[in-house]
Motif scaffolding. Structure first.
Motif, short mmCIF file in Angstrom:
data_model
loop_
_atom_site.label_atom_id
_atom_site.label_comp_id
_atom_site.label_asym_id
_atom_site.label_seq_id
_atom_site.Cartn_x
_atom_site.Cartn_y
_atom_site.Cartn_z
N THR A 84 0.84 -1.20 0.00
CA THR A 84 0.00 0.00 0.00
C THR A 84 0.87 1.25 0.00
O THR A 84 1.91 1.28 0.64
CB THR A 84 -0.90 0.01 1.27
N ASP A 86 0.30 4.88 1.39
CA ASP A 86 -0.56 5.68 2.24
C ASP A 86 -0.26 7.15 1.94
O ASP A 86 0.86 7.62 2.16
CB ASP A 86 -0.29 5.35 3.71
N CYS A 113 2.00 3.35 -8.51
CA CYS A 113 1.68 2.13 -7.75
C CYS A 113 1.90 0.90 -8.64
O CYS A 113 2.53 -0.06 -8.21
CB CYS A 113 0.22 2.15 -7.27
N THR A 120 -2.76 -1.08 -3.45
CA THR A 120 -3.76 -0.23 -2.84
C THR A 120 -3.21 1.16 -2.55
O THR A 120 -2.07 1.29 -2.10
CB THR A 120 -4.24 -0.84 -1.49
N GLU A 122 -4.13 4.31 -0.10
CA GLU A 122 -4.93 4.66 1.07
C GLU A 122 -4.73 6.15 1.34
O GLU A 122 -3.62 6.66 1.26
CB GLU A 122 -4.49 3.85 2.28
N LYS A 156 -9.81 3.96 0.70
CA LYS A 156 -8.90 3.06 -0.03
C LYS A 156 -9.34 2.95 -1.48
O LYS A 156 -10.52 2.97 -1.80
CB LYS A 156 -8.90 1.67 0.60
N ASP A 158 -8.57 0.35 -4.73
CA ASP A 158 -7.97 -0.87 -5.28
C ASP A 158 -7.42 -0.51 -6.66
O ASP A 158 -8.17 -0.18 -7.58
CB ASP A 158 -9.04 -1.96 -5.39
#
Length: 179
Positions: A84, A86, A113, A120, A122, A156, A158
């Motif tokens: 993830t 963040d 990403c 993910t 976030e 979040k 996906d």
């Protein structure tokens, strides 16, 4: 509206934090209130440290159009946590609102990403007296609620389900933006 935005001939640029703009980046972090999802504040030294950390994704955003160069208009800092990213800090200058810059920033985050094997994104919204304009930003961009409290709303996205929209920008990235 899209036709008008296209007529502006906008170029959005994504660049790594650099020594030339580090002062401006720190200034934006410490003074931007309205389009600032967390209003976290960092010193020049902390920003410089994050820019060199392998666990942080940092970039600045510039916007140019047929009328001129708007300069550095946005800053993103994301921290890697397992699979993830963040989003710790996301802010933009109010002078570019309504130009779909936020959609271009999410598209760039998703691209990075995917390049880094991250599943993910976030993000948090920390409400303040001044940043209500971004309360629903994550929802608008396709994020799903993921809990939180009255003081912190967590969202979040996906990455596998995100489709990059057609945007009215030419995109320029420096070589560090591919990492």
């Amino acid at each position: 509206m899209d036709e008008f935005l296209t007529s502006l001939g906008m170029t959005i640029e994504f660049h790594a934090f650099d020594a030339v703009n580090l002062g401006r980046i720190a200034q934006l972090i410490n003074k931007t209130n309205q389009f600032n999802l967390t209003t976290r504040r960092y010193t020049h030294s902390e920003v410089e440290t994050m820019s060199r950390s392998p666990d942080c994704l940092t970039f600045q955003i510039r916007l140019r159009d047929r009328f001129g160069d708007n300069g550095v208009i946005g800053v993103v800092i994301a921290r890697k946590k397992d699979a993830t990213f963040d989003i710790d800090t996301w802010l933009m200058s109010c002078r570019v609102l309504g130009r779909r810059v936020e959609e271009a920033i999410i598209a760039e985050l998703v691209r990075r990403c995917r390049l880094n094997g991250i599943d993910t994104l976030e993000g948090s919204y920390l409400p303040t007296a001044k940043n209500g304009m971004v309360r629903d930003l994550y929802k608008k961009l396709g994020f799903a609620p993921a809990g939180g409290t009255d003081d912190q709303h967590i969202w979040k996205l996906d990455i596998s389900e995100y489709n990059v929209p057609a945007l009215p920008f030419e995109v320029i990235r420096d070589s560090a933006a591919n990492a």
